[in-house]
Scaffold this active site. Sequence first.
Site: not given
Lengths: 724, 724
Positions: A340-342
């Site tokens: 997630d959330e790279v």
Amino acid sequence: MKGIISGRAAIKWIFSAGTLGLMSAASLAPAQAPSSSQSPLGLMPLPSSITRGEGAFTVTPAGGGPSTFTYNYGQTHDARLEAAVRRALIRLGRTCGGEVLRSTIDHPAPTNPSLLINVTAPGEPVQTLDEDESYELRVTAQGGTLTAANDLGAIHGLETLLQLATTEQGACVLPVVTIRDVPRFRWRGFMLDVSRHFEPVAAVERTLDGMAAAKLNVFHWHLSDDQSFRAESKKFPRLTEGASEGEFYTQDQLREVVAYARARGIRVVPEFDMPGHGSSWIMAYPELAPAAPIKTLPVVYGMPTAVLDPTRKSTYKFINTLVDEMSRIFPDAYFHIGGDEVRGEAWLADPQISAFMKNKGYTKAAQLQAYFNQQLEEILKKHDKKMIGWDEILDPALPKTILIQSWRGEESLSDGARQGYQGILSAPYYLDGQKSSAQMYLADPVPADTTLTAEQQKLILGGEVCMWAEQLNTETMDSRVWPRTMAVAERFWSPQGDRDVSDMYRRLRINSLKLEDKGLRHISGPETVRRNLLLTRDPEALDVLASVLEPVDFHARSGLQHTNGWTALDRLVDAVVADPPSRQEVAGEVDAIAGNITVPPADPKLQLDLSGDVPDGRVPPREVAIRRLRQRFLSWQSAETRLLEDVQQTPRLSDAGVRAEQLGELAGVGLSSLAFLEGHTAPPPGWQEQQMSTLDAAAQPAALVRFTVLYAMRKLVLAAASQR
Amino acid sequence: MKGIISGRAAIKWIFSAGTLGLMSAASLAPAQAPSSSQSPLGLMPLPSSITRGEGAFTVTPAGGGPSTFTYNYGQTHDARLEAAVRRALIRLGRTCGGEVLRSTIDHPAPTNPSLLINVTAPGEPVQTLDEDESYELRVTAQGGTLTAANDLGAIHGLETLLQLATTEQGACVLPVVTIRDVPRFRWRGFMLDVSRHFEPVAAVERTLDGMAAAKLNVFHWHLSDDQSFRAESKKFPRLTEGASEGEFYTQDQLREVVAYARARGIRVVPEFDMPGHGSSWIMAYPELAPAAPIKTLPVVYGMPTAVLDPTRKSTYKFINTLVDEMSRIFPDAYFHIGGDEVRGEAWLADPQISAFMKNKGYTKAAQLQAYFNQQLEEILKKHDKKMIGWDEILDPALPKTILIQSWRGEESLSDGARQGYQGILSAPYYLDGQKSSAQMYLADPVPADTTLTAEQQKLILGGEVCMWAEQLNTETMDSRVWPRTMAVAERFWSPQGDRDVSDMYRRLRINSLKLEDKGLRHISGPETVRRNLLLTRDPEALDVLASVLEPVDFHARSGLQHTNGWTALDRLVDAVVADPPSRQEVAGEVDAIAGNITVPPADPKLQLDLSGDVPDGRVPPREVAIRRLRQRFLSWQSAETRLLEDVQQTPRLSDAGVRAEQLGELAGVGLSSLAFLEGHTAPPPGWQEQQMSTLDAAAQPAALVRFTVLYAMRKLVLAAASQR
């Protein structure tokens, strides 16, 4: 009864009560015969089928006379089931007041055991997603029979048995009933973030106890994030040496938790979040990242730019070694890779990575992440693991064996299913959203009005409750997790049509107390926090205030407090619980007086969640309701003065003064409303507006908490104002 | 201030408060300037010398404005001290309401730190009996200076610093003071039996936290007894495999506890009880014993005849190997070999042992035990260990290096000293004796009227509080240990002349709450037990009853309940605490009304301990006392009816009905006494006798508990009866 095994299988459990002290309660009025067939049951999650009969099986007679509870097995049983039965019967002894006599000496097999446990086969050596979890529990006046295909079903059935046991007139009984039960969803998970704040093994294990009571079957362990790496790696020791602040699980402890979970019918899916949320990895092993080395773990939460370098072969070699090591500890078929959330800009800013992307023809970071995930998937496959990750891993480049966990919501989940990917829902079940049990309960991974086809619906395996830990510590954890998680667990287990919120709250209250008795600390924990806040001052007034407050949600708290890794979580907000019983109690009392009143919608800016504003039992008679409300308002009034002094004397309560004053004002609103209602007189002009403005002021954010009774009090004011 | 080290030594601690929420308590009346110089301090144990000055150092100003607390070191410091300082400052942050900002980034050394810590040298690599534990703590309006010869003294001084910090009018202050402190006794111990009931590592570690707060310095770990062997041995794995019921400490856990204790200035002395209390050893390794093999661990407590065979060479080989293995885990100079309650008849009944004794010319089992201990002493000496054991090891055949722990009492201890043996006192400090804090506090290892010579007195090294676990489990432990152990700790630390029981109770109340804030569960634990007893019923009435009850002593409970290893410790007696504050509160309130009344001695059969019947603070004015007592009696009255229903509905409370009825009767006695006292009218003839007979009836044993307020209520009745 065929094939009873004698010998060690037939250990006898004896409850003998009533042998204590010189005088007993026998001098009291004789208890009446139990008549349990009419009283409502407290089962949670609700079974898929239940048929009640007349009468009950008596575990302990009224007056506490001696009684014997024996058990035996049908065809077969193994050590896991034996341990589960022993645990269950110790707990039955707590409810029923008997002494549990444990003998390690073999007894002859009882010919008519109180409980016969018929299991066809033990469970899989490693619990699988597809394992049969159904059971049948039949209680007659002569005893119970628990039938299941394997240990898993029997373990669930034992929890149901414990929920059935009640005391009536001093007797402990199991009502006559036939329950046939099977879960609706196969993946019923609970995720715990131990990276932002660490939780010791004892806290993890009591959480697993709660999960078992709720029939949840997946413990998703978020073991790494920017703030720390919590799982000991012998291959990469710097992960915990340098990036755990000394708080991590040894490999022995990790194995202990896996075994503890397995004993309770729970799979453990570890998460090692990559390539983003990777500050801890990169601090320990700078060669994993494209950017400059990280000197300290990030204190501010959010999305740091620390991202693994997906272009280096060495990165995959590292991951392969780590997966190999962790696979020996975590036997589950699934391995959670986060995803997630790279922060893709870290990649785009790096010349070497940019060149790699150009060479591959990628224009977006998401494409590079899909490439990374493809390599990861290969590594996992080599270790017989299936990939699970957050929404962002969804990409046509990945095979259909991966499982998507949706933090983005129902729409994202459905999108995946339409593309043929399996998924589980988490977005509505974020506990730090501080939503009511009702709101989370009503959110359905596959709602009745879903637009998915029947085939697509089958791809939705279930859901997971998520407990993120930026605003959490060991003292507050239980009260953030329980009892709300039990309401969601019912959504995952019980039939789609079970949506009676009021009855859900009735059963939740009972099971909340049973969880506390099981060792969870969601009630006693906050009491202790409040006592410790005041230390030498009497916490009674603070208890009154806290009973009508709940925390603001994650985003509101972050915004107001700028919560970071250094924030001591020991303020008023940490001493109150989400969706406390006061909301349902006051709603019921006001309903008894003003059930016919319709409250116009409140200012949408207040974002009031009204789903929990329902009675949690029968609505009391009007006179009782008025009496209870008056007592309540008087207790608020008398608490105010003491609270203002508490606030002034207690540095940690420095922000709570406004809530203390408002509690007194709410008491004023309530008492004057009751006066008009009881006197059947109309209030003077302007009265209603004045009360409403007081209620609106109390709805403003302050001290990181919000009142739970404002909707019901609006109703009460309108009822008073409607007097002619 | 010379020699301040910069760099890592100068990490800065910042408390910044008052940044929470939109509104703050600033709208309240402005807080007044603190004037702490006159308010009594809450230090416990009392320091040997204390000089107070005017004013205070302000940690956090009133209103919660931002503040900074910095620290620095003088000449030197090591990792242990650094960790202790960090722990202390986190706790200071809890008291003072600041956020503790922890930075791992080096800060420049503060030139005027809030606290300067001057330590001359680190402590010994293994803490010794003779190590200097003294410290000096000086607080001026500008900050504090803590000076000590080594870490040990500084660790004690930090606890004193934490006890000094108070909040006054919303400000958090350290009063101006100079404290010079040194302990009276070198051996200040606490013994925990983990054999009869197991305690997990977390419970052991929070006990060590409590010990550190009380400045106790020896944790005596009773790791083996008839009921189990709890320390993993890799040489003799059957000790825990077969004789621990699966509950034991791994070697890693044992080492973890030793390290945890060392960090807090506490030595760990392990006890492996031999040759008696050896059922667990013999069950695992039958070749150790003369008699028939043992098939199960004994469930009934007492003195089983399982005794090691002291005539076989193989026994000593076994012990030598075990001592060697355990010495690598426990570095302390002392090794406790138990030695108590040896059932010699097992030896005398064995032909081979009898022959051995005859050959040696022994006529008594005690001579054979002395022989056994001589061999043991040789083994210990080989491993650089000194022997400690219970009274029974005292024998002229043993060298003067051994240390005698006296469970038999002061006389036995003095006997040893007269023969030149060192000793420590434990008999008056058995917590399961359920004596008051006062009674234990007043018992002195070397009382003022001792008949020992000055030289003999020096042989008394101190004492140990003992927590035996036949009637104990994890849920009840803290409330049996705390706060009473803190009163004894003061006896071991503070000057002989400090014997003001009333002031002791005042300070004990404050520190009891601080211990709970430190994570001990002696207040919240019993609350939880009561809630769990009632489950879905409101525990309020039971709380009222429990507040005026305490457990009967070990022998009374054993006799009435026949407590054994199978007994579930979950009754009313397990939900009440020893010497609860009610005794001192009611005593103070009654003193305000009837301070001049002398109560004639009660029936000696009642064995009332009156030592705790003293006010724990100032005696309130008469009118306040009357009001408080009336509220108290009314709450008892209203609790009775609810309790009778609780009892009838709750199997586990089946024996508590009589106590509920008596609570109502006591309320009646109290209310009618107050009526006569307030009306200044004489009660009718026969009234006094009737009240006294009610009080006597309540003094009879029932439900394994006793009332705490009977002495004060006798006084109240006599005061009422004395009206003319």
